[in-house]
Design a protein around this motif. Structure first.
Motif, PDB file in Angstrom:
ATOM      1  N   HIS A  12       0.504   6.823   8.988  1.00  0.00           N
ATOM      2  CA  HIS A  12      -0.087   6.698   7.647  1.00  0.00           C
ATOM      3  C   HIS A  12      -1.506   6.165   7.746  1.00  0.00           C
ATOM      4  CE1 HIS A  12       3.878   7.276   5.711  1.00  0.00           C
ATOM      5  NE2 HIS A  12       4.306   6.734   6.836  1.00  0.00           N
TER       6      HIS A  12
ATOM      7  N   GLY B  52       0.821  -1.214   0.000  1.00  0.00           N
ATOM      8  CA  GLY B  52       0.000   0.000   0.000  1.00  0.00           C
ATOM      9  C   GLY B  52       0.848   1.254   0.000  1.00  0.00           C
TER      10      GLY B  52
ATOM     11  N   ARG C 133      -7.224  -0.835  -2.108  1.00  0.00           N
ATOM     12  CA  ARG C 133      -7.437  -1.985  -1.224  1.00  0.00           C
ATOM     13  C   ARG C 133      -8.930  -1.995  -0.947  1.00  0.00           C
ATOM     14  NH1 ARG C 133      -6.129  -1.071   3.513  1.00  0.00           N
ATOM     15  NH2 ARG C 133      -5.467   1.083   3.406  1.00  0.00           N
TER      16      ARG C 133
ATOM     17  N   GLU D 134      -9.297   9.126   5.159  1.00  0.00           N
ATOM     18  CA  GLU D 134      -8.138   9.012   4.269  1.00  0.00           C
ATOM     19  C   GLU D 134      -7.006   9.898   4.777  1.00  0.00           C
ATOM     20  OE1 GLU D 134      -6.318   7.002   2.278  1.00  0.00           O
ATOM     21  OE2 GLU D 134      -8.225   6.752   1.223  1.00  0.00           O
TER      22      GLU D 134
HETATM   23  N1  LIG Z   1      -5.004  -3.707  -6.594  1.00  0.00           N
HETATM   24  C1  LIG Z   1      -3.991  -2.858  -6.734  1.00  0.00           C
HETATM   25  N2  LIG Z   1      -3.165  -2.942  -7.792  1.00  0.00           N
HETATM   26  C2  LIG Z   1      -2.129  -2.077  -7.946  1.00  0.00           C
HETATM   27  N3  LIG Z   1      -1.831  -1.094  -7.083  1.00  0.00           N
HETATM   28  C3  LIG Z   1      -2.611  -0.971  -6.002  1.00  0.00           C
HETATM   29  C4  LIG Z   1      -3.723  -1.825  -5.766  1.00  0.00           C
HETATM   30  N4  LIG Z   1      -4.308  -1.461  -4.597  1.00  0.00           N
HETATM   31  C5  LIG Z   1      -3.595  -0.401  -4.139  1.00  0.00           C
HETATM   32  N5  LIG Z   1      -2.578  -0.114  -4.979  1.00  0.00           N
HETATM   33  C6  LIG Z   1      -1.560   0.929  -4.835  1.00  0.00           C
HETATM   34  O1  LIG Z   1      -1.281   1.102  -3.452  1.00  0.00           O
HETATM   35  C7  LIG Z   1      -1.164   2.496  -3.180  1.00  0.00           C
HETATM   36  C8  LIG Z   1      -2.303   2.912  -2.279  1.00  0.00           C
HETATM   37  O2  LIG Z   1      -1.991   4.099  -1.710  1.00  0.00           O
HETATM   38  P1  LIG Z   1      -3.020   4.991  -0.873  1.00  0.00           P
HETATM   39  O3  LIG Z   1      -2.260   6.126  -0.312  1.00  0.00           O
HETATM   40  O4  LIG Z   1      -4.135   5.374  -1.753  1.00  0.00           O
HETATM   41  O5  LIG Z   1      -3.603   4.023   0.231  1.00  0.00           O
HETATM   42  P2  LIG Z   1      -3.158   3.169   1.524  1.00  0.00           P
HETATM   43  O6  LIG Z   1      -4.426   3.088   2.249  1.00  0.00           O
HETATM   44  O7  LIG Z   1      -2.517   1.919   1.142  1.00  0.00           O
HETATM   45  O8  LIG Z   1      -2.087   4.033   2.311  1.00  0.00           O
HETATM   46  C9  LIG Z   1      -2.025   4.634   3.614  1.00  0.00           C
HETATM   47  O9  LIG Z   1      -0.765   5.329   3.605  1.00  0.00           O
HETATM   48  C10 LIG Z   1      -0.654   6.263   2.565  1.00  0.00           C
HETATM   49  C11 LIG Z   1       0.766   6.823   2.593  1.00  0.00           C
HETATM   50  O10 LIG Z   1       0.965   7.750   3.589  1.00  0.00           O
HETATM   51  C12 LIG Z   1      -1.723   7.333   2.677  1.00  0.00           C
HETATM   52  O11 LIG Z   1      -1.648   8.163   1.536  1.00  0.00           O
HETATM   53  C13 LIG Z   1      -3.110   6.706   2.779  1.00  0.00           C
HETATM   54  O12 LIG Z   1      -4.080   7.699   3.013  1.00  0.00           O
HETATM   55  C14 LIG Z   1      -3.126   5.657   3.867  1.00  0.00           C
HETATM   56  O13 LIG Z   1      -4.400   5.034   3.969  1.00  0.00           O
HETATM   57  C15 LIG Z   1      -1.155   3.215  -4.487  1.00  0.00           C
HETATM   58  O14 LIG Z   1       0.139   3.336  -4.979  1.00  0.00           O
HETATM   59  C16 LIG Z   1      -1.999   2.262  -5.377  1.00  0.00           C
HETATM   60  O15 LIG Z   1      -1.767   2.421  -6.740  1.00  0.00           O
END
Ligand SMILES: Nc1ncnc2c1ncn2[C@@H]1O[C@H](COP(=O)(O)OP(=O)(O)O[C@H]2O[C@H](CO)[C@@H](O)[C@H](O)[C@H]2O)[C@@H](O)[C@H]1O
Length: 491
Positions: free
Chosen positions: A175, A24, A310, A387
């Motif tokens: 995070h 993530g 996710r 978020e």
């Molecule tokens: N099925 C899939 N296939 C390919 N790529 C996928 C995927 N599912 C998710 N990803 C990738 O995982 C990442 C997700 O990042 P986010 O910041 O949107 O959410 P996350 O909740 O994991 O992070 C947490 O930490 C981050 C970092 O601080 C915060 O921005 C966020 O708000 C917090 O919830 C992105 O790079 C996305 O492209």
């Protein structure tokens, strides 16, 4: 070098780092922020577990060995393996097979490993031990999320009198405040400091809350947007820890994540076939056609909505599912890529089956497809319940794919609602976390799409002109480090 001309030694602790292993957004930050710190002249080491999946896949060598609790019956011998990120940042992977030789990093079949408390307490404790083994006396120990949040407590209790860590101060970045890591401390006897924490961190007699511990002991705390930082201090947004955040309000701030434009820039993105920038935006439509063809949807001028996430409650899947049948009655297309809660995956699969030719669900983790969705869709959906920052809406802006987000946390700090600010709008925001509000927002975007394509192009340009650079975010981290360094050793 920071704004005051200081070069700092930073020990950066994280459970995942993009390029090596990622589930993530934490991994994205753990790759990009250390890279920018290094580019600014700081001396940075990332410390993470040596998961078996990365041990065999990346060049690495043993550069030291250490022992936790030498001489005791709980002695743990581990190795420090050195590798480098693609930006050249040195990484120490702590090799302790009993904990890290597993098929996944946190759990299997959506079930966390039963000994995650031990596994990550080990990471926090052994990271500090490794710094001593390799004679790297850090100015800053930078912890990330619950996995490494007990390191500031270990610094105080175990190393409080140790000259080696005399000038070391700690920073905790949150995070995701919903994941706190509460574990029975009797299971973690090899971190004896855990038995000396204040009662406030203990739940039901013997459970220690790792994140609470970090919030209590870290010299400075930040989260990944100002919006989420202030939400954490409220009873609605504090995930049960509002009082803890209120108590540390003077040391708590929000710093919006940067975007790694080396990875996420439609002008150079190797994962997409048709590249474009703000001056050649008409090319974006070709990327849309290619995406439509790839996922088996009719190619053409139909509004295409994308989502990559996710599949959890956090991401608003629970308010999206109930309205999909109604939304898909319109002349629209929808591609959702995500893995997570098996129940959500099953429901998404069923809805997609009911709407062939309109909705595609890919229950996969596929970085290339994620890039193609960011580039090919017209709108990007992120209806999160909470978020902390969110990265995908920032990537969407870079690709001129208009984000549809809930006005919460980092989403409201990074997206400008078109209906509230026509001139500067970059996307669409709705407020209430309800299916009805989401549906009416989606309908708003649909009207917008059909009403005025020229206006839509202008808003896309607004979006693409937004910049969330790591240079800017890193300056704020440097200021935070400087503030942490000013803290007296025992405040
Ligand atoms: N099925 C899939 N296939 C390919 N790529 C996928 C995927 N599912 C998710 N990803 C990738 O995982 C990442 C997700 O990042 P986010 O910041 O949107 O959410 P996350 O909740 O994991 O992070 C947490 O930490 C981050 C970092 O601080 C915060 O921005 C966020 O708000 C917090 O919830 C992105 O790079 C996305 O492209």
């Amino acid at each position: 070098m920071d704004l005051r001309g200081n070069i700092l030694k930073v020990l950066f602790l994280a459970s995942e780092v993009a390029g090596l292993i990622k589930t993530g957004g934490l991994a994205d930050v753990a790759k990009s922020l250390p890279a920018q710190l290094k580019a600014n002249g700081h001396d940075v080491r990332i410390v993470m577990p040596c998961y078996s999946v990365i041990k065999g896949s990346f060049d690495n060598k043993i550069i030291g060995t250490g022992t936790l609790n030498p001489g005791s019956s709980l002695q743990m011998d581990y190795a420090i393996r050195q590798t480098f990120t693609s930006d050249g940042v040195e990484v120490w992977m702590l090799d302790y097979r009993r904990y890290y030789e597993r098929t996944s990093i946190y759990g299997d079949n959506n079930q966390a490993y039963w000994d995650n408390g031990e596994r990550f307490a080990f990471l926090a404790s052994a990271a500090l031990d490794a710094a001593k083994v390799l004679n790297f006396s850090p100015d800053i120990v930078h912890c990330n999320d619950w996995h490494t949040a007990i390191a500031p407590m270990i610094l105080r209790i175990k190393y409080g009198g140790d000259k080696f860590f005399d000038k070391t101060r700690s920073v905790l970045t949150i995070h995701n405040g919903a994941f706190q890591g509460a574990f029975d401390r009797n299971q973690i006897r090899y971190v004896p400091e855990i038995f000396h924490v204040y009662n406030d961190m203990i739940v039901n007699g013997s459970y220690i809350n790792f994140l609470k511990c970090g919030v209590f002991y870290a010299d400075k705390i930040n989260t990944v947007s100002p919006g989420y930082a202030s939400e954490l201090t409220t009873y609605l947004g504090g995930h049960g820890m509002a009082q803890n955040y209120q108590a540390r309000a003077a040391d708590l701030c929000g710093i919006v994540n940067g975007c790694d434009y080396g990875d996420w820039d439609p002008k150079v993105d190797p994962h997409i076939t048709v590249r474009y920038d703000v001056n050649t935006m008409e090319e974006k439509i070709l990327g849309k056609y290619l995406l439509q063809r790839k996922i088996g949807l009719q190619m053409g001028d139909i509004p295409l909505y994308g989502m990559v996430a996710r599949l959890t409650d956090q991401k608003g899947v629970g308010i999206l599912i109930p309205i999909l049948d109604k939304f898909l009655c319109h002349n629209v297309q929808l591609i959702i890529e995500g893995t997570g809660d098996p129940n959500f995956e099953r429901q998404m699969t069923e809805i997609a089956k009911r709407h062939p030719g309109k909705m595609v669900f890919k229950g996969v983790y596929d970085n290339e497809l994620a890039h193609q969705i960011e580039a090919g869709a017209d709108f990007f959906l992120m209806p999160s319940i909470f978020e902390p920052c969110g990265l995908n809406q920032i990537y969407s802006l870079a690709y001129g794919t208009l984000p549809i987000v809930r006005g919460v946390g980092g989403l409201k700090d990074t997206v400008i609602d078109y209906d509230s600010d026509n001139k500067n709008g970059t996307g669409f925001i709705f407020e209430e976390p309800s299916p009805e509000e989401l549906l009416s927002c989606l309908r708003r975007t649909l009207i917008f799409y059909y009403e005025d394509q020229n206006e839509m192009q202008r808003i896309k340009r607004n979006a693409m002109n937004m910049r969330f650079s790591w240079e800017d975010s890193c300056k704020k981290y440097e200021a935070l480090y400087a503030d942490a360094a000013q803290k007296p050793k025992w405040w």
